[in-house]
Every structure is written in C-alpha cells, then in structure tokens.
Design a protein around this motif. Structure first.
Motif, PDB file in Angstrom:
ATOM      1  N   TYR A 111      -4.482  -4.303   4.713  1.00  0.00           N
ATOM      2  CA  TYR A 111      -3.964  -4.527   6.065  1.00  0.00           C
ATOM      3  C   TYR A 111      -3.162  -3.322   6.546  1.00  0.00           C
ATOM      4  O   TYR A 111      -3.230  -2.958   7.724  1.00  0.00           O
ATOM      5  CB  TYR A 111      -3.080  -5.774   6.094  1.00  0.00           C
ATOM      6  CG  TYR A 111      -3.824  -7.076   5.855  1.00  0.00           C
ATOM      7  CD1 TYR A 111      -5.188  -7.187   6.133  1.00  0.00           C
ATOM      8  CD2 TYR A 111      -3.164  -8.199   5.360  1.00  0.00           C
ATOM      9  CE1 TYR A 111      -5.866  -8.384   5.912  1.00  0.00           C
ATOM     10  CE2 TYR A 111      -3.834  -9.395   5.140  1.00  0.00           C
ATOM     11  CZ  TYR A 111      -5.182  -9.477   5.412  1.00  0.00           C
ATOM     12  OH  TYR A 111      -5.852 -10.661   5.192  1.00  0.00           O
ATOM     13  N   LEU A 112      -2.426  -2.697   5.644  1.00  0.00           N
ATOM     14  CA  LEU A 112      -1.631  -1.528   6.039  1.00  0.00           C
ATOM     15  C   LEU A 112      -2.542  -0.368   6.422  1.00  0.00           C
ATOM     16  O   LEU A 112      -2.302   0.312   7.423  1.00  0.00           O
ATOM     17  CB  LEU A 112      -0.699  -1.120   4.896  1.00  0.00           C
ATOM     18  CG  LEU A 112       0.158   0.124   5.150  1.00  0.00           C
ATOM     19  CD1 LEU A 112       1.059  -0.066   6.361  1.00  0.00           C
ATOM     20  CD2 LEU A 112       0.984   0.473   3.913  1.00  0.00           C
ATOM     21  N   GLN A 113      -3.578  -0.136   5.659  1.00  0.00           N
ATOM     22  CA  GLN A 113      -4.509   0.935   5.988  1.00  0.00           C
ATOM     23  C   GLN A 113      -5.201   0.671   7.320  1.00  0.00           C
ATOM     24  O   GLN A 113      -5.405   1.581   8.130  1.00  0.00           O
ATOM     25  CB  GLN A 113      -5.542   1.089   4.865  1.00  0.00           C
ATOM     26  CG  GLN A 113      -4.960   1.637   3.575  1.00  0.00           C
ATOM     27  CD  GLN A 113      -6.003   1.770   2.479  1.00  0.00           C
ATOM     28  OE1 GLN A 113      -7.082   1.193   2.577  1.00  0.00           O
ATOM     29  NE2 GLN A 113      -5.693   2.516   1.443  1.00  0.00           N
ATOM     30  N   ASP A 114      -5.539  -0.585   7.565  1.00  0.00           N
ATOM     31  CA  ASP A 114      -6.180  -0.931   8.831  1.00  0.00           C
ATOM     32  C   ASP A 114      -5.203  -0.779   9.998  1.00  0.00           C
ATOM     33  O   ASP A 114      -5.575  -0.282  11.074  1.00  0.00           O
ATOM     34  CB  ASP A 114      -6.697  -2.366   8.761  1.00  0.00           C
ATOM     35  CG  ASP A 114      -7.412  -2.786  10.030  1.00  0.00           C
ATOM     36  OD1 ASP A 114      -8.417  -2.151  10.384  1.00  0.00           O
ATOM     37  OD2 ASP A 114      -6.936  -3.737  10.682  1.00  0.00           O
ATOM     38  N   ALA A 115      -3.949  -1.157   9.813  1.00  0.00           N
ATOM     39  CA  ALA A 115      -2.960  -1.102  10.890  1.00  0.00           C
ATOM     40  C   ALA A 115      -2.563   0.319  11.240  1.00  0.00           C
ATOM     41  O   ALA A 115      -2.216   0.609  12.390  1.00  0.00           O
ATOM     42  CB  ALA A 115      -1.717  -1.902  10.491  1.00  0.00           C
ATOM     43  N   THR A 116      -2.607   1.217  10.269  1.00  0.00           N
ATOM     44  CA  THR A 116      -2.203   2.605  10.520  1.00  0.00           C
ATOM     45  C   THR A 116      -3.385   3.490  10.884  1.00  0.00           C
ATOM     46  O   THR A 116      -3.197   4.665  11.188  1.00  0.00           O
ATOM     47  CB  THR A 116      -1.501   3.191   9.286  1.00  0.00           C
ATOM     48  OG1 THR A 116      -2.344   3.040   8.133  1.00  0.00           O
ATOM     49  CG2 THR A 116      -0.180   2.485   9.037  1.00  0.00           C
ATOM     50  N   GLY A 117      -4.585   2.950  10.818  1.00  0.00           N
ATOM     51  CA  GLY A 117      -5.760   3.710  11.204  1.00  0.00           C
ATOM     52  C   GLY A 117      -6.137   4.814  10.244  1.00  0.00           C
ATOM     53  O   GLY A 117      -6.787   5.789  10.627  1.00  0.00           O
ATOM     54  N   GLY A 118      -5.738   4.672   8.999  1.00  0.00           N
ATOM     55  CA  GLY A 118      -6.068   5.723   8.035  1.00  0.00           C
ATOM     56  C   GLY A 118      -5.599   5.342   6.649  1.00  0.00           C
ATOM     57  O   GLY A 118      -5.512   4.160   6.310  1.00  0.00           O
ATOM     58  N   THR A 119      -5.277   6.362   5.865  1.00  0.00           N
ATOM     59  CA  THR A 119      -4.840   6.139   4.490  1.00  0.00           C
ATOM     60  C   THR A 119      -3.516   6.861   4.258  1.00  0.00           C
ATOM     61  O   THR A 119      -3.463   7.890   3.575  1.00  0.00           O
ATOM     62  CB  THR A 119      -5.892   6.654   3.493  1.00  0.00           C
ATOM     63  OG1 THR A 119      -6.157   8.036   3.787  1.00  0.00           O
ATOM     64  CG2 THR A 119      -7.168   5.866   3.600  1.00  0.00           C
ATOM     65  N   PRO A 120      -2.414   6.363   4.844  1.00  0.00           N
ATOM     66  CA  PRO A 120      -1.120   7.026   4.659  1.00  0.00           C
ATOM     67  C   PRO A 120      -0.536   6.843   3.270  1.00  0.00           C
ATOM     68  O   PRO A 120       0.414   7.525   2.908  1.00  0.00           O
ATOM     69  CB  PRO A 120      -0.238   6.357   5.713  1.00  0.00           C
ATOM     70  CG  PRO A 120      -0.808   4.979   5.832  1.00  0.00           C
ATOM     71  CD  PRO A 120      -2.295   5.154   5.657  1.00  0.00           C
TER      72      PRO A 120
END
Length: 294
Positions: free
Chosen positions: A129-138
């Motif tokens: 969900y975090l990767q999807d919400a930030t639009g990448g791989t932070p």
C-alpha cells in the motif's frame, strides 16, 4: 579456588594473563603492575578466543539494506544477520580498560538483514500500500525482526513516506509515538539513525518503524512536525542527545541539556565521566523574561 581459576600457564587457550588489560588498562592507571604476581594472586581474564585459532572470514554482503557494505554473518549467526563489527569484553567498552575480568571475550555485532517476501502478518499489505500510495519504491529495504516491521528510507523520501502512512485510508498510521536516535560509529557514511515509531488506531493497533540514516559529517533529516505535530519535542530531544539536525522546523533547541552544553551525551563517542558540572548561582527568570518558542 575453582579449576578454571588455577594457574594453567603454558597450556593452550591459557585464560591467565599476567598483563591482562582488565587490571592494568588505561581505565585503572593507578593500580600496581601485576607482572610479579604468582599463583592465586595472578589475575584471571576469561576469553572465548582459542589461541592460534583461525578467524572466520565473513562473506561479503550483497544487496541493499541496513548495514549495506558490511559483511554477512557465517555459521552460528541468525539467518540473514549482518555483521557490522565486533564486541570486545563484557560491556563492549572501546576506550579504557575492561575491569570485568572478561576482557578477552569477542562476539560479533549483528544487525538484522533485509527480509524476503512473504514478510508475514500485515507487513506485506503495508509495504504494498505504501508503494502504491507514493507512486514508486521509496523504501530502500524492509526488515522484519522480533515481530517488528522496519522500513528503511532515504532522508529525502521521508516527508512523502510519512504523509502517505498517515493519510492513505489503507494505512492510517495516525500517531507518531516516538522519535529515537541511534549512533552507529562503525557504519561509515551512515553513523546517525533516526527511528520513527508509528501506530494505527484505525487498523487495530498496527505498528511500523521507519528508519533514516545520515552521515555524521552532514546529519540533516527533514522534519516531520508538519505531518505529526507530536514529534516536536521528540525531534528536539534527538537533536539534543545525538546531534541530528531536523530541517524545516522552528526552534530546534535543546530540551534536556542547558543551551550552552557542549556535545551530545548519548553518542557513543561522548566521554563517560569526568564532565565538570556546576550549578552555582542558578536562577529562574520571571515568566516574561523566559525564552519564547513561538
């Protein structure tokens, strides 16, 4: 006297060291020399290092994660652990003598390595969900250790990661419980770490740790006070104790030590003892003359 305390000089792995650092190290400069002591008067310094035994050469680490550039552990260490250094003696003191009698002990300093999927529990969902919400791989690496999920991110990515963790309905980590500092002097280029502990009330008490590492030469991390106002005093304490500079916030001043206190007391290179402290003539100014934080 027990068998292990008897004089066994000349045997393999001799635990008796007449010049043991445990008694005549720099931590005890006033003690008499022990070179002339005999029999039961000779000091015993226990060790787990066998004389002339070949030392294990750890395998070089591959991949990115905490301890990147260090070495992977070999046999006998927890799976995936990363060896970042060696602990000497009972308490790991790096300066002065070891007075515990265990100055010969050697043990690896282990960090948990990057985890592999599936992470277990709700951890996979949080990462996805975090990767999807930030639009990448932070997220630089994911560590699962002792039932805790830790996300390692770069300093520049911290504000966006925290915003997503708080605001995305699938995540909703509404509370920043604490901000902690850690000093790892053996991690060259990433000596100072800030660790954020988040809690989700919406999702039944889910927890996640976010960790950021910066070099001692430039210890700057973006502040998250605009996302989690409760982190205000925590950032000030982390600056006070470790010297991490939180940028983009007002009044980054000491909160525990006096304003003119030199150094940051919880760093591992801070001197232990011998710090002159005087509170002579201390006064409390009137309320209208005290320091303002607004």
């Amino acid at each position: 006297m027990s068998e292990q305390d008897k004089d066994t000089s000349g045997t393999t792995g001799d635990p008796v060291r007449p010049e043991g650092a445990g008694l005549t190290g720099t931590g005890n400069p006033d003690l008499p020399p022990v070179s002339g002591l005999q029999g039961e008067q000779r000091p015993v310094e226990r060790t787990n290092v066998v004389a002339d035994a070949p030392s294990a050469t750890p395998q070089q680490s591959s991949g990115q994660g905490p301890g990147d550039g260090t070495t992977r552990s070999t046999a006998g260490d927890p799976a995936g652990a990363v060896v970042v250094g060696e602990r000497t003696g009972m308490f790991g003191a790096a300066k002065g003598g070891d007075t515990s009698g265990y100055g010969g002990l050697r043990s690896p300093i282990l960090f948990p390595g990057a985890a592999e999927r599936p992470y277990g529990s709700y951890f996979d969902e949080v990462v996805d969900y975090l990767q999807d919400a930030t639009g990448g791989t932070p997220v630089r690496s994911v560590v699962v250790d002792r039932g805790e999920l830790t996300l390692h991110v770069a300093p520049a990515e911290l504000p966006s990661v925290m915003q997503a963790l708080r605001d995305d309905p699938r995540l909703r980590f509404e509370m920043c419980v604490s901000v902690s500092g850690v000093h790892h002097p053996q991690q060259v280029g990433e000596e100072l770490h800030a660790v954020y502990h988040l809690l989700s009330i919406t999702h039944g008490g889910r927890r996640v740790r976010v960790e950021v590492a910066v070099p001692d030469a430039d210890p700057r991390i973006p502040s998250i006070v605009h996302v989690y106002p409760a982190a205000d005093w925590h950032e000030r304490e982390t600056w006070d104790m470790f010297g991490i500079l939180f940028e983009g916030r007002p009044d980054l001043t000491r909160i525990l030590m006096p304003d003119d206190w030199p150094g940051h007391p919880q760093r591992k290179d801070y001197p232990l003892g011998g710090v002159p402290v005087e509170y002579k003539g201390g006064t409390v100014p009137p309320p209208d003359q005290r320091r303002s934080y607004s």
